[in-house]
Enzyme design. Structure first.
Site, PDB file in Angstrom:
ATOM      1  N   ARG A 204       0.677  -1.197  -0.041  1.00  0.00           N
ATOM      2  CA  ARG A 204      -0.026   0.019  -0.086  1.00  0.00           C
ATOM      3  C   ARG A 204       0.783   1.239  -0.118  1.00  0.00           C
ATOM      4  NH1 ARG A 204      -5.238  -0.392   2.343  1.00  0.00           N
ATOM      5  NH2 ARG A 204      -5.885  -2.601   2.674  1.00  0.00           N
TER       6      ARG A 204
ATOM      7  N   HIS B 142       7.933   1.466   4.759  1.00  0.00           N
ATOM      8  CA  HIS B 142       7.475   0.059   5.111  1.00  0.00           C
ATOM      9  C   HIS B 142       8.697  -0.835   5.297  1.00  0.00           C
ATOM     10  CE1 HIS B 142       3.294   0.124   3.836  1.00  0.00           C
ATOM     11  NE2 HIS B 142       3.445   0.536   2.596  1.00  0.00           N
ATOM     12  N   GLY B 143       8.573  -2.007   5.857  1.00  0.00           N
ATOM     13  CA  GLY B 143       9.524  -2.632   6.199  1.00  0.00           C
ATOM     14  C   GLY B 143       9.279  -4.077   6.794  1.00  0.00           C
TER      15      GLY B 143
ATOM     16  N   CYS C  15       7.173  -1.509  10.163  1.00  0.00           N
ATOM     17  CA  CYS C  15       6.968  -2.775  10.781  1.00  0.00           C
ATOM     18  C   CYS C  15       8.179  -3.749  10.541  1.00  0.00           C
ATOM     19  CB  CYS C  15       5.671  -3.831   9.799  1.00  0.00           C
ATOM     20  SG  CYS C  15       4.085  -2.882  10.215  1.00  0.00           S
TER      21      CYS C  15
END
Length: 480
Positions: free
Chosen positions: A259, A318-319, A361
């Site tokens: 996303r 993100h991660g 994350c």
């Protein structure tokens, strides 16, 4: 000659409950505590003062001082035929003040503590304050009385109060310190450590390792110096802000459901605002691929930081465990980024704090609908077991701090309209606590408390941030 009973009754009728509590506190050095606990009305207090010869026929000086201390100048004028200037002249005369400087300055502390600061006192004292005294109705006077009764506070025992004020708002202690110097009571500023055999110079009292969690107070303190933080600007605050992951969806099949990070600009704006106020030069870079992240970090690594005191890097992306994603879906190990700033790779930052805040994350992601999102970027991912990743992300050498939004294996949450739980709590606490002289580990403990108290998905999902660090000194970001 009798006391003017009508005058005392008239004054008594004008005083409310809070003012009675203040008067009782100011009288604690003249009336036994047990006797004071029996006082229910101002008239009871005046009778107790008469018993101790503090109110005598023709001598209402102590009553005038008490009314002056609590700010009831109107009662001085209306019932005692006095004035502010007259009482101030009396107090300046040798022996004119009956309220000891120590007692008056504690009362002054009570008058200047905010509701939020009072809450912090209650939390930091923890079990030292009975549960019955940790209610909303408990005042700072109640806290000070409990501290005195439990031997945590006295005219020759100000160390714990000093440590509390330094954690909550250093200006509170400065008022006490300045007041004692004004009254010629500098000897009361000598700490217990200075009285002992260590010979340590006076300094800030902090926990020997790191602050305890809110709700506990550790008195086994030691002196610890702070990092130098006087340069203008303090240093660079680099914000890497990834929002648009269209490339990742296009180029990496396993990221086809990743996303865009709605709400990340709210976080970036909050970081820009707070670190600008802390006198950092804020640099923001948006929507970088993995290779562009590496190149950007290398540019700032190669800068000359010799006239700066610190470096801060905030990564919003993100991660998953131990890595962050570029907008092309490619991975960048967090350790690769932090290691770029070791003394070997960036000598001008040697011995200076290097601070990284990572909003991403670090494990299993859960889709939470349109109002709450996670920062793994994936709808499904496997959970690996590797408790060592957190510490593997920072170099072994000194002066690093890594603030992770979440524990290993877990997601972190983001509101598309309000930003992420972690970054918003971090910025709010920095803005509140830095002017009060709190060190960064105390601040991050408070951030842990705020974020861990949040829930979503009917309370099922929670988040717990975690800092890891190799700091050698207290890290404080002054606002001046």
């Amino acid at each position: 000659m009798e006391l003017p009973r009508g005058v005392l009754l008239a004054v008594s009728d004008e005083l409310d409950g809070a003012e009675l509590a203040a008067l009782k506190f100011l009288c604690r050095d003249h009336i036994p505590w047990r006797r004071l606990e029996d006082v229910r009305t101002p008239h009871d207090l005046f009778e107790a003062l008469q018993e101790k010869a503090m109110l005598e026929p023709g001598n209402l000086a102590f009553l005038r001082e008490l009314l002056y201390r609590i700010g009831r100048i109107d009662l001085l004028v209306a019932h005692l035929g006095s004035s502010r200037k007259q009482v101030e002249r009396e107090l300046r005369a040798p022996g004119g003040a009956r309220v000891p400087p120590y007692r008056y300055l504690l009362f002054d502390l009570y008058e200047h503590v905010t509701e939020r600061e009072l809450m912090d006192f209650k939390l930091l004292l923890g079990n030292e304050v009975p549960e019955s005294k940790r209610t909303r109705e408990t005042t700072m006077l109640d806290i000070l009385i409990v501290m005195e009764k439990r031997g945590l506070l006295g005219k020759d025992n100000l160390s714990i109060l000093k440590s509390l004020c330094e954690k909550i708002n250093i200006s509170l202690w400065n008022r006490i310190e300045d007041g004692l110097k004004l009254f010629g009571q500098e000897e009361m500023l000598i700490t217990e450590e200075q009285r002992g055999s260590t010979g340590c110079p006076e300094g800030h009292l902090v926990s020997s390792v790191a602050p305890g969690p809110p709700g506990s107070f550790n008195d086994s303190s030691q002196l610890l110096e702070a990092y130098k933080m006087t340069s203008r600007p303090r240093g660079v605050c680099l914000i890497l802000n990834n929002y648009d992951f269209a490339k990742a969806r296009e180029l990496v099949p396993e990221h086809k459901y990743i996303r865009d990070r709605h709400g990340t600009d709210v976080d970036a704006a909050a970081l820009r605002n707070v670190f600008s106020k802390l006198h950092f030069r804020v640099e923001e870079r948006k929507d970088l691929t993995a290779e562009e992240i590496r190149k950007t970090v290398n540019i700032f690594r190669s800068e000359d930081h010799k006239d700066k005191d610190c470096f801060v890097c905030c990564i919003l992306s993100h991660g998953k465990k131990g890595i962050i994603y570029g907008v092309d879906g490619q991975e960048v190990p967090i350790r690769e980024l932090t290691t770029s700033f070791t003394a070997q790779n960036c000598n001008s930052l040697a011995g200076k704090p290097k601070v990284f805040f990572i909003q991403a994350c670090q494990g299993d992601a859960f889709h939470q609908g349109v109002t709450i999102e996670t920062d793994s970027g994936e709808q499904d991912s496997s959970v690996e077991q590797d408790a060592r990743f957190q510490f593997d992300c920072i170099p072994a050498e000194a002066d690093f701090l890594l603030g992770m939004a979440t524990l290993q294996d877990y997601v972190s949450f983001r509101s598309p309209s309000e930003g992420t739980w972690y970054i918003q709590a971090l910025c709010q606490r920095l803005e509140y606590s830095c002017p009060r002289g709190e060190d960064i580990l105390t601040i991050l403990t408070a951030v842990n408390q705020v974020v861990s108290g949040k829930t979503c998905d009917r309370g099922i999902r929670k988040q717990m941030p975690q800092p890891s660090f190799t700091l050698r000194k207290r890290l404080i970001f002054p606002v001046n």
